[in-house]
Scaffold this motif. Structure first.
Motif, PDB file in Angstrom:
ATOM      1  N   MET A 117     -90.300  21.329  -7.148  1.00  0.00           N
ATOM      2  CA  MET A 117     -89.324  21.929  -5.964  1.00  0.00           C
ATOM      3  C   MET A 117     -89.780  23.241  -5.508  1.00  0.00           C
ATOM      4  SD  MET A 117     -85.571  20.604  -7.417  1.00  0.00           S
ATOM      5  CE  MET A 117     -85.629  21.157  -9.132  1.00  0.00           C
ATOM      6  N   LEU A 118     -90.068  24.312  -6.293  1.00  0.00           N
ATOM      7  CA  LEU A 118     -90.532  25.293  -5.725  1.00  0.00           C
ATOM      8  C   LEU A 118     -91.720  25.258  -4.939  1.00  0.00           C
ATOM      9  CD1 LEU A 118     -90.410  27.399  -9.023  1.00  0.00           C
ATOM     10  CD2 LEU A 118     -88.930  27.498  -7.210  1.00  0.00           C
ATOM     11  N   ASP A 119     -92.623  24.133  -5.036  1.00  0.00           N
ATOM     12  CA  ASP A 119     -93.739  23.670  -4.301  1.00  0.00           C
ATOM     13  C   ASP A 119     -93.260  23.202  -2.923  1.00  0.00           C
ATOM     14  OD1 ASP A 119     -95.600  25.022  -5.826  1.00  0.00           O
ATOM     15  OD2 ASP A 119     -96.249  23.333  -6.987  1.00  0.00           O
ATOM     16  N   ASP A 120     -92.251  22.530  -2.970  1.00  0.00           N
ATOM     17  CA  ASP A 120     -91.927  21.932  -1.799  1.00  0.00           C
ATOM     18  C   ASP A 120     -90.859  22.766  -0.914  1.00  0.00           C
ATOM     19  OD1 ASP A 120     -90.832  20.126   0.202  1.00  0.00           O
ATOM     20  OD2 ASP A 120     -90.619  18.475  -1.448  1.00  0.00           O
ATOM     21  N   GLN A 121     -91.484  23.076   0.301  1.00  0.00           N
ATOM     22  CA  GLN A 121     -90.843  23.934   1.355  1.00  0.00           C
ATOM     23  C   GLN A 121     -89.590  23.369   1.936  1.00  0.00           C
ATOM     24  OE1 GLN A 121     -91.961  26.947   2.312  1.00  0.00           O
ATOM     25  NE2 GLN A 121     -93.583  26.694   0.870  1.00  0.00           N
ATOM     26  N   ARG A 122     -89.029  21.996   1.580  1.00  0.00           N
ATOM     27  CA  ARG A 122     -87.838  21.632   1.910  1.00  0.00           C
ATOM     28  C   ARG A 122     -86.847  22.116   1.246  1.00  0.00           C
ATOM     29  NH1 ARG A 122     -89.073  15.448   1.829  1.00  0.00           N
ATOM     30  NH2 ARG A 122     -89.900  15.983   0.004  1.00  0.00           N
ATOM     31  N   PHE A 123     -87.348  22.660  -0.006  1.00  0.00           N
ATOM     32  CA  PHE A 123     -86.022  22.977  -0.975  1.00  0.00           C
ATOM     33  C   PHE A 123     -85.668  24.607  -1.044  1.00  0.00           C
ATOM     34  CE2 PHE A 123     -87.368  19.030  -2.820  1.00  0.00           C
ATOM     35  CZ  PHE A 123     -86.170  18.555  -3.537  1.00  0.00           C
ATOM     36  N   ASP A 124     -84.672  24.853  -1.057  1.00  0.00           N
ATOM     37  CA  ASP A 124     -84.023  26.268  -1.207  1.00  0.00           C
ATOM     38  C   ASP A 124     -84.560  26.933  -2.442  1.00  0.00           C
ATOM     39  OD1 ASP A 124     -82.808  28.764  -1.242  1.00  0.00           O
ATOM     40  OD2 ASP A 124     -80.856  27.985  -0.419  1.00  0.00           O
ATOM     41  N   ARG A 125     -85.443  27.827  -2.171  1.00  0.00           N
ATOM     42  CA  ARG A 125     -86.302  28.192  -3.202  1.00  0.00           C
ATOM     43  C   ARG A 125     -85.225  29.030  -4.138  1.00  0.00           C
ATOM     44  NH1 ARG A 125     -91.223  29.841  -5.018  1.00  0.00           N
ATOM     45  NH2 ARG A 125     -91.374  31.774  -6.329  1.00  0.00           N
ATOM     46  N   PHE A 149     -74.956  33.415  -6.842  1.00  0.00           N
ATOM     47  CA  PHE A 149     -75.545  32.380  -5.760  1.00  0.00           C
ATOM     48  C   PHE A 149     -74.734  32.108  -4.548  1.00  0.00           C
ATOM     49  CE2 PHE A 149     -77.083  28.568  -3.616  1.00  0.00           C
ATOM     50  CZ  PHE A 149     -78.085  28.645  -3.229  1.00  0.00           C
ATOM     51  N   ILE A 150     -73.442  31.634  -5.199  1.00  0.00           N
ATOM     52  CA  ILE A 150     -72.632  31.304  -4.203  1.00  0.00           C
ATOM     53  C   ILE A 150     -72.207  32.450  -3.118  1.00  0.00           C
ATOM     54  CG2 ILE A 150     -70.222  30.403  -3.803  1.00  0.00           C
ATOM     55  CD1 ILE A 150     -70.646  28.586  -6.051  1.00  0.00           C
ATOM     56  N   GLN A 151     -71.943  33.634  -4.003  1.00  0.00           N
ATOM     57  CA  GLN A 151     -71.587  34.871  -3.035  1.00  0.00           C
ATOM     58  C   GLN A 151     -72.654  35.118  -2.248  1.00  0.00           C
ATOM     59  OE1 GLN A 151     -68.592  36.525  -3.195  1.00  0.00           O
ATOM     60  NE2 GLN A 151     -67.839  34.775  -4.265  1.00  0.00           N
ATOM     61  N   ASN A 152     -74.031  34.871  -2.331  1.00  0.00           N
ATOM     62  CA  ASN A 152     -75.049  35.315  -1.446  1.00  0.00           C
ATOM     63  C   ASN A 152     -75.228  34.230  -0.556  1.00  0.00           C
ATOM     64  OD1 ASN A 152     -75.733  37.493  -2.921  1.00  0.00           O
ATOM     65  ND2 ASN A 152     -77.261  36.566  -4.243  1.00  0.00           N
ATOM     66  N   LEU A 153     -74.210  33.395  -0.226  1.00  0.00           N
ATOM     67  CA  LEU A 153     -74.424  32.306   1.097  1.00  0.00           C
ATOM     68  C   LEU A 153     -73.457  33.214   2.037  1.00  0.00           C
ATOM     69  CD1 LEU A 153     -74.192  29.043  -1.201  1.00  0.00           C
ATOM     70  CD2 LEU A 153     -76.105  30.246  -0.301  1.00  0.00           C
ATOM     71  N   THR A 154     -73.902  33.970   2.680  1.00  0.00           N
ATOM     72  CA  THR A 154     -73.106  34.747   3.543  1.00  0.00           C
ATOM     73  C   THR A 154     -73.239  34.220   5.238  1.00  0.00           C
ATOM     74  OG1 THR A 154     -74.916  36.464   3.674  1.00  0.00           O
ATOM     75  CG2 THR A 154     -73.123  36.523   2.193  1.00  0.00           C
ATOM     76  N   THR A 155     -74.251  33.162   5.077  1.00  0.00           N
ATOM     77  CA  THR A 155     -74.469  32.720   6.658  1.00  0.00           C
ATOM     78  C   THR A 155     -74.479  31.450   6.710  1.00  0.00           C
ATOM     79  OG1 THR A 155     -76.802  32.440   6.435  1.00  0.00           O
ATOM     80  CG2 THR A 155     -75.957  34.633   7.186  1.00  0.00           C
ATOM     81  N   LYS A 156     -74.142  30.774   7.988  1.00  0.00           N
ATOM     82  CA  LYS A 156     -74.090  29.367   8.109  1.00  0.00           C
ATOM     83  C   LYS A 156     -75.461  28.634   7.839  1.00  0.00           C
ATOM     84  CE  LYS A 156     -72.732  25.829  11.652  1.00  0.00           C
ATOM     85  NZ  LYS A 156     -72.482  25.499  12.885  1.00  0.00           N
ATOM     86  N   ASN A 157     -76.495  29.163   8.149  1.00  0.00           N
ATOM     87  CA  ASN A 157     -78.044  28.662   7.780  1.00  0.00           C
ATOM     88  C   ASN A 157     -78.143  28.610   6.114  1.00  0.00           C
ATOM     89  OD1 ASN A 157     -78.483  28.223  10.330  1.00  0.00           O
ATOM     90  ND2 ASN A 157     -79.553  30.158  10.732  1.00  0.00           N
ATOM     91  N   ARG A 159     -75.888  28.267   3.857  1.00  0.00           N
ATOM     92  CA  ARG A 159     -75.051  27.638   3.192  1.00  0.00           C
ATOM     93  C   ARG A 159     -75.462  26.064   3.412  1.00  0.00           C
ATOM     94  NH1 ARG A 159     -70.985  31.113   4.805  1.00  0.00           N
ATOM     95  NH2 ARG A 159     -70.381  29.936   6.879  1.00  0.00           N
ATOM     96  N   LYS A 160     -75.904  25.831   4.670  1.00  0.00           N
ATOM     97  CA  LYS A 160     -76.610  24.671   5.161  1.00  0.00           C
ATOM     98  C   LYS A 160     -77.700  24.188   4.330  1.00  0.00           C
ATOM     99  CE  LYS A 160     -78.442  22.005   9.253  1.00  0.00           C
ATOM    100  NZ  LYS A 160     -79.347  21.095   8.415  1.00  0.00           N
ATOM    101  N   GLN A 188     -72.469  21.246  -1.826  1.00  0.00           N
ATOM    102  CA  GLN A 188     -72.504  20.363  -0.484  1.00  0.00           C
ATOM    103  C   GLN A 188     -71.262  20.632   0.243  1.00  0.00           C
ATOM    104  OE1 GLN A 188     -72.815  16.272  -2.386  1.00  0.00           O
ATOM    105  NE2 GLN A 188     -74.696  17.165  -3.598  1.00  0.00           N
ATOM    106  N   ASN A 189     -70.112  21.349  -0.008  1.00  0.00           N
ATOM    107  CA  ASN A 189     -69.266  21.449   0.966  1.00  0.00           C
ATOM    108  C   ASN A 189     -69.363  22.879   1.459  1.00  0.00           C
ATOM    109  OD1 ASN A 189     -66.732  22.153   2.256  1.00  0.00           O
ATOM    110  ND2 ASN A 189     -65.438  21.824   0.505  1.00  0.00           N
ATOM    111  N   THR A 190     -70.192  23.141   2.463  1.00  0.00           N
ATOM    112  CA  THR A 190     -70.646  24.068   3.352  1.00  0.00           C
ATOM    113  C   THR A 190     -69.287  25.196   3.507  1.00  0.00           C
ATOM    114  OG1 THR A 190     -70.419  23.347   5.437  1.00  0.00           O
ATOM    115  CG2 THR A 190     -72.633  23.360   4.576  1.00  0.00           C
ATOM    116  N   LYS A 191     -68.077  24.543   3.878  1.00  0.00           N
ATOM    117  CA  LYS A 191     -66.949  25.495   4.068  1.00  0.00           C
ATOM    118  C   LYS A 191     -66.568  26.226   2.768  1.00  0.00           C
ATOM    119  CE  LYS A 191     -65.594  22.945   8.046  1.00  0.00           C
ATOM    120  NZ  LYS A 191     -64.270  22.080   8.675  1.00  0.00           N
ATOM    121  N   ALA A 192     -66.766  25.507   1.566  1.00  0.00           N
ATOM    122  CA  ALA A 192     -66.379  26.266   0.572  1.00  0.00           C
ATOM    123  C   ALA A 192     -67.037  26.993  -0.218  1.00  0.00           C
ATOM    124  CB  ALA A 192     -65.799  25.208  -0.607  1.00  0.00           C
TER     125      ALA A 192
END
Length: 226
Positions: A117-125, A149-157, A159-160, A188-192
């Motif tokens: 997963m770390l070698d795959d750029q599609r995954f959030d490192r 980790f959840i607290q660091n999701l401060t932008t829409k991008n 979270r997506k 998986q719930n970006t609003k939450a």
């Protein structure tokens, strides 16, 4: 009596039920203090019982040490060291650690998945790293990792990206997903996920103020008409 012998004696005594095992407690005391035994016919039986109890305690202590070592060094151990440590654990001897042992066993089988997963750029490192820590660390530490980790999701991008990575883990690595199902499903719930960023907060406060003022104005207008 040496300090280590005294500690072993105290730990063993604490595991004895004085109601049902008073004979074993007395025998352990006599054996440790090298006192004469006043029940010679029971000596062999009681000695075997005490020896078994001490050996059981030592195995439990060793299992706890092994679990703590694996949790701390999980991603730094060689495959042989990790396998040896995992194999040495017997969940039936330490039932209180059984869930932790099962998690470590699953994580050990999937350790190479983290590398993939770390070698795959599609995954959030950052999510992959947090997942690795969350799976192997003690629950108190794992909870802190998840919350941070959840607290660091401060932008829409951000979270997506976390949402997309969670979905990929669910599809490609179901065993790992099962270990952290609640947390990964939340992502998986970006609003939450994640705190509200400053811009969003300001817009929200403006809307509340605007509509609150408008409603107040309408109420006052109705009273004036009367």
């Amino acid at each position: 009596m040496s300090e280590s012998a005294a500690q072993t004696y105290l730990r063993s005594m604490l595991e004895i039920n004085p109601v049902w095992q008073s004979g074993s407690a007395l025998q352990l005391r006599r054996k440790t203090l090298q006192l004469p035994n006043h029940a010679p016919r029971q000596t062999d039986v009681d000695a075997d019982s005490v020896d078994d109890m001490v050996a059981k305690h030592q195995r439990r202590a060793q299992a706890r040490e092994t679990v703590a070592h694996l949790q701390k060094q999980f991603f730094h151990l060689s495959d042989e060291e990790l396998e040896s440590g995992i194999t040495s654990l017997n969940a039936t001897e330490v039932p209180e650690l059984a869930p932790t042992i099962r998690r470590l066993q699953t994580a050990a089988r999937e350790r190479n998945s983290f590398v993939a997963m770390l070698d795959d750029q599609r995954f959030d490192r950052e999510l992959v790293i947090a997942l690795g820590k969350s799976v192997v660390l003690p629950q108190s530490d794992a909870g802190y990792v998840r919350e941070k980790f959840i607290q660091n999701l401060t932008t829409k991008n951000s979270r997506k990206r976390a949402r997309d990575t969670s979905l990929k883990i669910q599809k490609s690595y179901p065993n790992l997903f099962a270990l952290e199902r609640d947390w990964l499903t939340t992502l998986q719930n970006t609003k939450a996920s994640g705190p509200m960023i400053a811009g969003e907060s300001s817009l929200f406060n403006f809307r509340v103020l605007f509509f609150g003022t408008l409603i107040t104005y309408q109420i006052v207008k109705i009273f004036l008409m009367d």
